[in-house]
Write a protein that holds these residues in place. Sequence first.
Motif, mmCIF file in Angstrom:
data_model
loop_
_atom_site.group_PDB
_atom_site.id
_atom_site.type_symbol
_atom_site.label_atom_id
_atom_site.label_comp_id
_atom_site.label_asym_id
_atom_site.label_seq_id
_atom_site.Cartn_x
_atom_site.Cartn_y
_atom_site.Cartn_z
ATOM 1 N N GLY A 158 30.287 29.049 45.069
ATOM 2 C CA GLY A 158 30.467 27.616 45.209
ATOM 3 C C GLY A 158 29.991 27.032 46.523
ATOM 4 N N THR A 159 29.424 27.853 47.403
ATOM 5 C CA THR A 159 28.962 27.342 48.698
ATOM 6 C C THR A 159 27.445 27.356 48.786
ATOM 7 O OG1 THR A 159 29.131 29.547 49.689
ATOM 8 C CG2 THR A 159 31.047 28.100 49.882
ATOM 9 N N LYS A 160 26.914 26.569 49.703
ATOM 10 C CA LYS A 160 25.471 26.514 49.954
ATOM 11 C C LYS A 160 25.213 26.299 51.440
ATOM 12 C CE LYS A 160 23.702 24.859 45.492
ATOM 13 N NZ LYS A 160 22.862 23.830 44.806
ATOM 14 N N GLY A 161 23.960 26.518 51.824
ATOM 15 C CA GLY A 161 23.544 26.249 53.194
ATOM 16 C C GLY A 161 24.154 27.209 54.191
ATOM 17 N N ALA A 162 24.407 26.705 55.405
ATOM 18 C CA ALA A 162 24.923 27.541 56.478
ATOM 19 C C ALA A 162 26.281 28.143 56.129
ATOM 20 C CB ALA A 162 25.027 26.727 57.761
ATOM 21 N N GLN A 163 27.089 27.405 55.383
ATOM 22 C CA GLN A 163 28.395 27.921 54.981
ATOM 23 C C GLN A 163 28.235 29.150 54.082
ATOM 24 O OE1 GLN A 163 30.843 25.155 52.827
ATOM 25 N NE2 GLN A 163 32.621 26.491 52.777
ATOM 26 N N PHE A 164 27.248 29.100 53.172
ATOM 27 C CA PHE A 164 26.992 30.255 52.306
ATOM 28 C C PHE A 164 26.545 31.446 53.145
ATOM 29 C CE2 PHE A 164 23.997 32.996 50.095
ATOM 30 C CZ PHE A 164 24.713 33.367 48.970
ATOM 31 N N ASP A 165 25.634 31.216 54.087
ATOM 32 C CA ASP A 165 25.124 32.311 54.909
ATOM 33 C C ASP A 165 26.258 33.019 55.647
ATOM 34 O OD1 ASP A 165 22.749 31.301 54.025
ATOM 35 O OD2 ASP A 165 21.957 30.775 55.985
ATOM 36 N N ARG A 166 27.136 32.244 56.277
ATOM 37 C CA ARG A 166 28.255 32.843 57.008
ATOM 38 C C ARG A 166 29.166 33.623 56.074
ATOM 39 N NH1 ARG A 166 27.901 27.941 59.932
ATOM 40 N NH2 ARG A 166 29.378 26.935 58.524
ATOM 41 N N LEU A 167 29.480 33.029 54.941
ATOM 42 C CA LEU A 167 30.385 33.681 54.003
ATOM 43 C C LEU A 167 29.759 34.947 53.426
ATOM 44 C CD1 LEU A 167 33.237 33.024 53.026
ATOM 45 C CD2 LEU A 167 32.219 31.957 51.001
ATOM 46 N N PHE A 168 28.452 34.884 53.152
ATOM 47 C CA PHE A 168 27.770 36.060 52.613
ATOM 48 C C PHE A 168 27.878 37.229 53.590
ATOM 49 C CE2 PHE A 168 24.192 38.928 52.234
ATOM 50 C CZ PHE A 168 24.100 39.141 50.866
ATOM 51 N N TYR A 169 27.553 36.998 54.844
ATOM 52 C CA TYR A 169 27.612 38.083 55.828
ATOM 53 C C TYR A 169 29.032 38.607 55.996
ATOM 54 C CZ TYR A 169 22.806 37.005 57.272
ATOM 55 O OH TYR A 169 21.440 36.810 57.309
ATOM 56 N N GLN A 170 30.004 37.695 56.057
ATOM 57 C CA GLN A 170 31.392 38.119 56.222
ATOM 58 C C GLN A 170 31.842 38.993 55.055
ATOM 59 O OE1 GLN A 170 33.374 34.350 56.631
ATOM 60 N NE2 GLN A 170 32.716 34.061 58.751
ATOM 61 N N TYR A 171 31.510 38.565 53.842
ATOM 62 C CA TYR A 171 31.943 39.318 52.668
ATOM 63 C C TYR A 171 31.145 40.610 52.494
ATOM 64 C CZ TYR A 171 35.136 35.723 50.933
ATOM 65 O OH TYR A 171 36.188 34.851 50.779
ATOM 66 N N MET A 172 29.873 40.617 52.875
ATOM 67 C CA MET A 172 29.100 41.852 52.753
ATOM 68 C C MET A 172 29.524 42.863 53.813
ATOM 69 S SD MET A 172 26.943 43.315 50.713
ATOM 70 C CE MET A 172 25.826 42.162 49.866
ATOM 71 N N ILE A 173 29.932 42.398 54.981
ATOM 72 C CA ILE A 173 30.492 43.316 55.977
ATOM 73 C C ILE A 173 31.777 43.937 55.432
ATOM 74 C CG2 ILE A 173 31.639 43.424 58.233
ATOM 75 C CD1 ILE A 173 29.582 41.334 59.203
ATOM 76 N N GLN A 174 32.616 43.118 54.824
ATOM 77 C CA GLN A 174 33.828 43.626 54.165
ATOM 78 C C GLN A 174 33.464 44.675 53.119
ATOM 79 O OE1 GLN A 174 36.444 40.639 52.239
ATOM 80 N NE2 GLN A 174 36.439 41.940 50.413
ATOM 81 N N HIS A 175 32.441 44.378 52.341
ATOM 82 C CA HIS A 175 32.006 45.251 51.257
ATOM 83 C C HIS A 175 31.489 46.586 51.804
ATOM 84 C CE1 HIS A 175 29.766 46.335 47.539
ATOM 85 N NE2 HIS A 175 30.657 45.557 46.944
ATOM 86 N N HIS A 176 30.642 46.520 52.815
ATOM 87 C CA HIS A 176 30.082 47.736 53.401
ATOM 88 C C HIS A 176 31.164 48.575 54.081
ATOM 89 C CE1 HIS A 176 26.183 46.469 52.318
ATOM 90 N NE2 HIS A 176 25.515 46.906 53.365
ATOM 91 N N THR A 177 32.109 47.911 54.735
ATOM 92 C CA THR A 177 33.202 48.644 55.382
ATOM 93 C C THR A 177 34.010 49.418 54.349
ATOM 94 O OG1 THR A 177 33.329 46.976 57.126
ATOM 95 C CG2 THR A 177 35.224 48.430 56.872
ATOM 96 N N GLY A 178 34.145 48.840 53.162
ATOM 97 C CA GLY A 178 34.816 49.545 52.075
ATOM 98 C C GLY A 178 34.069 50.800 51.659
ATOM 99 N N ALA A 179 32.742 50.742 51.659
ATOM 100 C CA ALA A 179 31.943 51.920 51.316
ATOM 101 C C ALA A 179 32.179 53.042 52.324
ATOM 102 C CB ALA A 179 30.463 51.565 51.253
ATOM 103 N N LEU A 180 32.322 52.698 53.603
ATOM 104 C CA LEU A 180 32.614 53.711 54.616
ATOM 105 C C LEU A 180 33.962 54.373 54.341
ATOM 106 C CD1 LEU A 180 31.454 51.886 57.892
ATOM 107 C CD2 LEU A 180 30.134 53.396 56.394
ATOM 108 N N ARG A 181 34.943 53.590 53.907
ATOM 109 C CA ARG A 181 36.252 54.158 53.568
ATOM 110 C C ARG A 181 36.145 55.085 52.362
ATOM 111 N NH1 ARG A 181 38.183 48.804 54.245
ATOM 112 N NH2 ARG A 181 38.820 48.680 52.061
ATOM 113 N N MET A 182 35.266 54.760 51.429
ATOM 114 C CA MET A 182 35.081 55.628 50.268
ATOM 115 C C MET A 182 34.507 56.979 50.669
ATOM 116 S SD MET A 182 33.700 52.816 47.484
ATOM 117 C CE MET A 182 33.438 54.024 46.163
ATOM 118 N N VAL A 183 33.592 56.976 51.626
ATOM 119 C CA VAL A 183 33.044 58.239 52.121
ATOM 120 C C VAL A 183 34.142 59.052 52.805
ATOM 121 C CG1 VAL A 183 31.429 59.296 53.746
ATOM 122 C CG2 VAL A 183 30.700 57.348 52.358
#
Length: 211
Positions: free
Chosen positions: A147-172
């Motif tokens: 539901g977001t666009k522009g700079a707000q989307f960019d910030r949210l994408f990075y924040q959520y993908m960092i969350q996502h990647h950190t989860g992958a490290l926990r899986m390892v």
Amino acid sequence: MMSLRLLIPSLLLAAAALTGCSADRSSVTVVQPGRPGETAQVVPLDQVEPPDTAYTDADVRFMQGMIRHHAQALEMTGLVAGRNASAGLPRFAKRVEVSQRDEMDLMVRWLRDRMKQVPSVDSGHGHGGGALMPGMLTEAQLAELRGTKGAQFDRLFYQYMIQHHTGALRMVEQLYAEKGGIEPEIDQFANHVDSDQRIEITRMRQLLAAL
């Protein structure tokens, strides 16, 4: 990066060559690498056994869970086009997409070669109706990202993908905590996931700070 556990056979051969066939094996010691998180030990040569390189149930669960985990990352990168504001985001998202598609193909082949179930990723934000893996976005978080666009989307994408990647490290970490990762192919793949996700987390933090 090759695991130290794979060096055990070489250490045994070297020790045998130095002592000769007639030496007393109990008087010869070798350094036996520990599992991830454990220290190496000096043990008598006659007490060292070749490592068990068979895959485990923990390996199977790891591969099945990581397929669902990767599938959601691809769903996230698929949202970038038409929503982003910064020029760096599409390039980064493409890198994630290419690497994770390749890794998914590898995981699917690994499971099929061992006649294990390949999870479906067609329903429910990439988790196939099962429990969310560590770091995966909830439906509410995905809806917020959509539901977001522009700079707000960019910030949210990075924040959520960092969350996502950190989860992958926990899986390892969980894989090795459950005594998995002994099979060389699994060990190599898990180490690759760990190093790749760490590199991408660092890059995302840089891109996020530059917004």
